[in-house]
Every structure is written in structure tokens, then in C-alpha cells.
Design an enzyme around this catalytic site. Structure first.
Site, short mmCIF file in Angstrom:
data_model
loop_
_atom_site.label_atom_id
_atom_site.label_comp_id
_atom_site.label_asym_id
_atom_site.label_seq_id
_atom_site.Cartn_x
_atom_site.Cartn_y
_atom_site.Cartn_z
N SER A 1 34.78 -39.89 -10.04
CA SER A 1 35.21 -39.54 -11.39
C SER A 1 35.29 -38.03 -11.49
O SER A 1 34.63 -37.31 -10.75
CB SER A 1 34.19 -40.08 -12.41
N TYR B 1 25.39 -40.70 -15.63
CA TYR B 1 26.64 -41.05 -14.95
C TYR B 1 27.10 -39.91 -14.05
O TYR B 1 27.44 -40.12 -12.88
CB TYR B 1 27.69 -41.38 -16.00
#
Length: 272
Positions: free
Chosen positions: A134, A147
Site C-alpha cells: 500500500s 496498518y
């Protein structure tokens, strides 16, 4: 090519499995819950795409899937680690079990699968390991510390692994999506339990929620699937492929602006 793709219930994983299958590749599509396979079967009808039970945190599942593919084909040409979970929450408010769960899925499960496929690839002198991370693994946003920590960890390990496997002819690649139209903002949304009550970050939480609710610049997840298809047969891929409508701007900010200016931008845009 024979590919193992994780996290195929929806989003990137389902589209990757479908796109690779349409291109003639054989795909074993991992699902944490096999009872959710109907959507995958419908999307991939008539293709060599086989749903398999694969909770990436389960040693039993990992071993069973890899052993099955090797028994049926004798090799795994590509491992595409796509499975992952998000977690919204401010660092101070996270509980240990919440952070551990994110790391188990996003980092340790991925690492364990790589360890299972690397020996065969190394011995054959060929193979592809692709880790879908990501932009949060390049730039950390407030409210996504857990995350981002997991994605930063994957980025670091993957970079090291690329150096280690290059002499053996194994390609190692990172795909770094920005915000895309997937279930991470809806069905797969996951928030730390303490966000539900009063806390010192309530105003910041409301600001972030407004941005998520009004997010207009979301990419088409099919673009990620097409990129994965292209990289399947690319002989000399780069390490990193960042993709998304805001990715270029974010990387430009990171590369060219001093940290103090980046912080000022975050303060103006996000209220932090």
C-alpha cells in the site's frame, strides 16, 4: 504459469484471479472462508481458477495449499500475496491483540507463505514473488498506525528479499496501491474498539471520517489486476510499482518537500 493468489473473496484478489485466468494462467485463489467462494466461482466460470481454503495465519492451510499445488503441477511459478486487513485507530488507543492481529495477517502470514515457495523457485532458478502492500507502506497517515506499521514491515522485508533472491533468478516485486474502490472502506472496514467511545482524538477522528466519506478520487481496482498480469511475465521488473490517482502527488511531496512542509500539508488537509 501456475499462480497462488491470496485474499480472493473480493477486491484486488478476485480481479487478479479472474484477470490471470482469462489470460490462460492457472490460479489457485485463496479464501479465508471457503463458504464465500460463490462470487469467485461465478466471476471465474470456465477459467482455470480454483478456490482454495487459505487463512494465511493458519499453518495447516498454508501447508495444505502449497502441497496440493506441488502435487498437481510440480511447481508454483508465482506467489501473489494480496490478503490483508486494515485497522483504523490512533496509536495510543490500540490494544496489543489488535496490533498483533494486523501483523499476523499482513506480515507474518505473508512471510510464512514466501518461505514455503522460495525453495522450489530457487532450485528451478525461476519464479515470481509479488507482495501487494500500500502507499501506507511508503507514507504513514494519522489514524492508520497499525496498518502502516505492517505495510512498512513488508516493504522492508521484500526489499531485502529481492537482493537475496536475485542471484537465483527469482523476481521479487512490490505493488503499492493508493486508495481504490474496494471493500476496505465498507464491508472490510475494521476499527479499533476504543474508537467507539470518547477519547482525546475525537475531533481528529471526525475530520478523517469526513475525508473517507467524501473521498472522490478512488482508482479502478481492475488497474491493479492488469498491472499484476503485466508483471507476471516481465523479465526485469522494478522493485516498486505504485499505482493510483493520487500516488504521483504523494510520492512527489515525499521526495521534494522537506518534512516540515509535509507536516504543514497534513495539518491543512487532515487537520493534524
Amino acid at each position: 504459469m501456475v499462480a497462488l493468489v491470496t485474499g480472493c473473496r473480493s477486491g484486488f484478489g478476485l480481479l487478479i484471479a479472474q484477470t490471470l485466468g482469462r489470460a490462460g494462467h492457472t490460479v489457485y485463489a485463496g479464501l479465508r472462508d471457503p463458504s464465500t467462494a460463490d462470487g469467485l466461482r461465478e466471476a471465474c466460470a470456465g477459467l482455470d481458477v480454483f478456490p482454495v481454503a487459505l487463512d494465511v495465519t493458519s499453518e495447516e492451510d498454508r501447508l495444505a495449499v502449497v502441497e496440493r499445488i506441488l502435487a498437481e503441477h510440480g511447481r508454483i511459478d508465482a506467489l501473489i500475496n494480496n490478503a490483508g486487513i486494515g485497522l483504523g485507530g490512533f496509536v495510543e488507543l490500540l490494544e496489543r491483540d489488535e496490533l498483533q492481529r494486523v501483523m499476523e495477517v499482513n506480515f507474518f502470514g505473508l512471510w510464512e507463505l514466501m518461505r514455503l515457495v522460495i525453495p522450489g523457485m530457487r532450485e528451478r532458478g525461476d519464479g515470481l514473488i509479488m507482495n501487494v502492500t500500500s502507499m501506507a507502506g511508503r507514507m504513514a497517515n494519522p489514524g492508520l498506525g497499525a496498518y502502516s506499521a505492517s505495510k512498512f514491515a513488508v516493504e522492508g522485508m521484500t526489499e531485502s528479499l529481492r537482493h537475496e533472491l536475485r542471484p537465483f533468478g527469482v523476481r521479487v516485486v512490490l505493488v503499492e496501491p493508493g486508495p481504490f474502490k474496494t471493500d476496505i472502506f465498507t464491508r472490510n472496514r475494521n476499527e479499533a474498539r476504543h474508537l467507539a467511545g470518547d477519547h482525546p482524538y475525537s475531533s481528529q477522528q471526525a475530520s478523517l471520517q469526513d475525508i473517507v466519506d467524501n473521498k472522490a478520487r478512488l482508482g479502478d481496482p481492475q488497474d491493479i489486476a492488469e498491472l499484476v498480469l503485466t508483471l507476471m511475465t516481465k523479465k526485469n521488473p522494478r522493485l516498486r510499482y505504485a499505482l493510483g490517482p493520487t500516488t504521483g502527488l504523494r510520492l512527489g511531496l515525499q521526495k521534494w518537500l522537506p518534512w516540515a512542509v509535509q507536516e504543514a500539508v497534513y495539518k491543512k488537509v487532515l487537520g493534524f
